[in-house]
Enzyme design. Structure first.
Site, PDB file in Angstrom:
ATOM      1  CD  GLU A   1      34.529  47.237   2.969  1.00  0.00           C
ATOM      2  OE1 GLU A   1      35.473  46.659   2.092  1.00  0.00           O
ATOM      3  OE2 GLU A   1      33.606  47.455   2.803  1.00  0.00           O
TER       4      GLU A   1
ATOM      5  CB  CYS B   1      34.969  45.420  -1.537  1.00  0.00           C
ATOM      6  SG  CYS B   1      33.770  44.762  -0.224  1.00  0.00           S
TER       7      CYS B   1
HETATM    8  C1  UN1 Z   1      31.258  45.557  -0.258  1.00  0.00           C
HETATM    9  O1  UN1 Z   1      31.312  45.174  -1.595  1.00  0.00           O
HETATM   10  O2  UN1 Z   1      31.777  46.698  -0.043  1.00  0.00           O
HETATM   11  O3  UN1 Z   1      29.969  40.314   2.099  1.00  0.00           O
HETATM   12  C2  UN1 Z   1      30.548  44.913   0.792  1.00  0.00           C
HETATM   13  C3  UN1 Z   1      29.585  40.654   1.231  1.00  0.00           C
HETATM   14  C4  UN1 Z   1      28.440  41.951   1.506  1.00  0.00           C
HETATM   15  C5  UN1 Z   1      29.166  43.090   1.431  1.00  0.00           C
HETATM   16  C6  UN1 Z   1      29.935  43.686   0.611  1.00  0.00           C
HETATM   17  N1  UN1 Z   1      27.784  41.536   2.448  1.00  0.00           N
HETATM   18  O4  UN1 Z   1      29.894  40.346  -0.070  1.00  0.00           O
END
Ligand code: UN1
Length: 503
Positions: free
Chosen positions: A251, A285
Site C-alpha cells: 500500500e 497516502c
Molecule cells: C494512509 O495514509 O496510509 O482513507 C491511509 C484515508 C484513511 C487511511 C489513509 N482512512 O484517508
C-alpha cells in the site's frame, strides 16, 4: 516524561542493538519515547518465534480467534482516549482525527470478529459421480508487517486484525517515529488473550528490517509481507518478496486527483479540497495532489479555495485545528525539498510558503518550536511539472485546468499512481464516466479523496501498489490461501478429464 520501549518477541522484551528517540513534532526536541532498536538477527529470530507460535494458533477454532479479536476491540475502545492522546503527542495528528483513527481499529475488529464464524469455503460439483469437491481457506503462516507512522495504529490494524483472525502469526515493524503509539497498541492487543509469539513487535531501522526480512524469507519463516509506505521502498520490498516466491501486500503512495466539473457545487468542492489537501497536513497516502478544475470555473474555485486555505487553522494538534505539524523532522526536511519544485510559472495563491514563523498569528505554536508549515496552493501547474507528477506528502496542492472530461481523466491518470481520486459534479453521467476511466482503487463522488471507510477495499494501482486490497472481506485473500480438496467415494480410480460421466 519519556518512555523507554523495546521490541517484544514471544511475549518477552528483546535485546536492543541501538537507540532512537521519538519526538513530539509540535515541540521539536521533546522526547516522547526512547526506543531500543533491534538488528536484523533479532528480526529474523522474531519470525522464527512467530512460526513456532503460528502452528498452535492455527489450531484454535476460527470462532474462538474471533472472540480474541472481539476482546481486542473492547480493550482498544476502553483505552481510546489515552491511545489517541499519545498519537497526537507523538506525530502531531489533531486529537479529533487521532480519536477517529483509534475508532478505525475498533471498526476493523467489529468487522472481523464475525468473520471468525464465516471464513467460508465452498462445496463444488464434480464432473464425476460419487466424488465431492471442497475449498478451504488456510492461513498463510507468518506475516511480516512493516507500517508507516502517519496512521500509526489504524493502518496496522488493517493488517494485524485479519491476519490474526485467519490463523497467522505476525511480526510487526512499525515506524520508529511513531514507536510509542505502536507499542501502546501492541500492549492492548497482547492483553486480549493472544498467546505469546503470535503477535510480535520489532523496532528496527530500515536497513536492519530489510536484512532481517531477507534472512527470514531465506529461512522460510515468512510467507506474507505487508507494507505501507513509499513507492520507492515498496518496490524494493516487492522485489525481495517476489525473489523468494512469496507475495507482498503493498500500500504505497498517491498523487490523488480531484476533478471539478463546471456543474459542481463549488463550496462543497472547496470544503472537500481543503480537508483532502491539508487535513493531516497533507500526509495521508490519500491526500489530494492536484485539483483538475474546468477552465470555466477555475478562477472562481481558486479564489474560494485560496481564501479557505488562508483562513484554515493550523496549530496545536491538541486543539480544534485543521492540521498540526508535519510528522517528524525527516518529513519536514523532505517537504522543504518539494517546495523547491515550485516553478517560476506557478502562482502561489494561498499566501506564504515554508515554515510558519513563531510569531505568526495562524495558530497556537507553543513558542514556534514545532514543525508547522503553511498550507500551499499552487496554480498554473503543468502536466510536465514534478509538482504534478510526484507525491509530496505535505501540505501542498497543485491546480490545473481542463476542457473536456476525457482530458480531465487523462490528466488524472498521468502521474501513474492510482490510489484515490475524486470528482465533484451534479451529473451522474460524469461521475460514472470518471469512475470507469480513472485508474484508481478508490473513487469519491462529491467527497474528499481521503477518509475511506474501514470495510471497503483499500488499495491502489500503478505506483500506488501491486493491486492488493486491504480492509473488508477482500483482505482475506491476502492472509489465507485457498486449498482445494477432492474426495472420491466411488471405490474406483476416476480420472479427471478422462472419466467424465456420460448422459
Ligand atoms: C494512509 O495514509 O496510509 O482513507 C491511509 C484515508 C484513511 C487511511 C489513509 N482512512 O484517508
Amino acid at each position: 516524561m519519556s518512555r523507554q520501549i523495546v521490541s517484544v518477541v514471544g511475549g518477552k522484551d528483546a535485546a536492543a542493538a541501538g537507540t532512537y528517540e521519538s519526538t513530539n513534532p509540535a515541540r521539536t526536541g521533546e522526547v516522547v519515547a526512547r526506543v531500543g532498536l533491534a538488528d536484523a538477527d533479532t528480526f529474523a529470530a522474531a519470525c522464527r518465534t512467530a512460526k513456532e507460535a503460528q502452528r498452535e494458533w492455527a489450531k484454535v477454532p476460527a470462532p474462538v480467534r474471533g472472540r480474541v479479536i472481539a476482546s481486542i476491540g473492547r480493550l482498544v475502545e476502553a483505552n481510546a482516549e489515552r491511545l489517541a492522546a499519545l498519537v497526537t503527542e507523538e506525530i502531531g495528528k489533531p486529537y479529533a482525527e487521532a480519536l477517529g483513527e483509534v475508532r478505525e481499529i475498533v471498526d476493523t475488529c467489529d468487522f472481523f470478529l464475525g468473520e471468525g464464524r464465516r471464513l467460508y469455503g465452498q462445496t463444488i460439483p464434480s464432473e464425476m459421480p460419487d466424488k465431492d469437491l471442497f475449498t478451504y481457506r488456510n492461513p498463510v503462516g507468518v506475516a511480516a508487517v512493516v507500517t508507516a507512522g502517519n496512521f500509526p495504529v489504524a493502518v496496522p490494524s488493517w493488517y494485524l486484525v485479519p491476519a490474526l483472525l485467519c490463523g497467522n502469526a505476525v511480526v510487526w515493524k512499525p515506524a520508529e517515529y511513531a514507536a510509542a503509539s505502536a507499542h501502546a497498541m501492541y500492549r492492548l492487543f497482547a492483553a486480549s488473550g493472544l498467546p505469546d509469539g503470535v503477535l510480535n513487535i520489532v523496532f528496527a531501522d530500515g536497513a536492519q528490517t530489510f536484512r532481517g526480512l531477507e534472512l527470514a524469507l531465506e529461512e522460510g519463516s515468512v510467507q506474507k509481507v505487508g507494507f505501507t509506505g513509499s513507492s520507492e521502498v515498496g518496490r524494493k520490498i516487492g522485489e525481495l518478496t517476489g525473489r523468494h516466491l512469496q507475495s507482498a501486500c503493498l500500500e504505497l503512495g498517491g498523487k490523488n486527483p480531484m476533478v471539478i466539473m463546471p456543474d459542481a457545487e463549488l463550496d462543497l468542492a472547496v470544503e472537500g479540497a481543503l480537508f483532502a489537501g491539508f487535513g493531516t497536513a497533507g500526509q495521508r497516502c490519500t491526500s489530494l495532489g492536484t485539483v483538475i478544475v474546468h477552465e470555466s470555473v477555475h478562477d472562481e474555485f481558486v479564489e474560494r479555495f485560496a481564501r479557505a486555505v488562508r483562513e484554515a487553522k493550523i496549530g496545536d494538534p491538541a486543539q480544534d485545528v485543521l492540521a498540526g505539524p508535519l510528522l517528524d523532522q525527516k518529513f519536514a526536511d523532505r517537504y522543504e525539498e518539494y517546495l523547491t519544485w515550485i516553478q517560476p510559472h506557478h502562482q502561489v495563491v494561498s499566501g506564504n510558503i515554508g515554515k510558519i514563523a513563531p510569531d505568526n498569528p495562524r495558530g497556537d505554536f507553543d513558542g514556534g518550536q514545532g514543525l508547522y508549515y503553511h498550507p500551499v496552493v499552487v496554480d498554473g501547474v503543468r502536466a510536465t511539472d514534478r509538482l504534478f507528477l510526484e507525491e509530496t506528502f505535505g501540505p501542498i496542492v497543485g491546480v490545473t485546468t481542463f476542457g473536456t472530461l476525457d482530458e480531465a481523466i487523462e490528466l488524472a491518470n498521468l502521474p501513474g499512481y492510482g490510489l484515490s481520486s475524486s470528482i465533484y459534479t451534479t451529473d451522474p453521467k460524469h461521475a460514472f464516466r470518471f469512475r470507469e476511466g480513472v485508474s484508481a482503487g478508490m473513487v469519491s463522488v462529491n467527497n474528499s479523496t481521503s477518509g475511506a471507510e474501514a470495510h471497503l477495499p483499500f488499495g491502489g494501482n500503478g505506483k500506488s501498489g501491486n493491486g492488493s486490497r486491504q480492509s473488508g472481506m477482500w483482505v482475506l485473500d491476502q492472509f489465507t490461501r485457498w486449498q482445494a480438496m477432492n474426495w472420491d467415494h466411488s471405490g474406483r480410480l476416476q480420472k479427471a478429464q478422462m472419466d467424465v460421466a456420460e448422459i
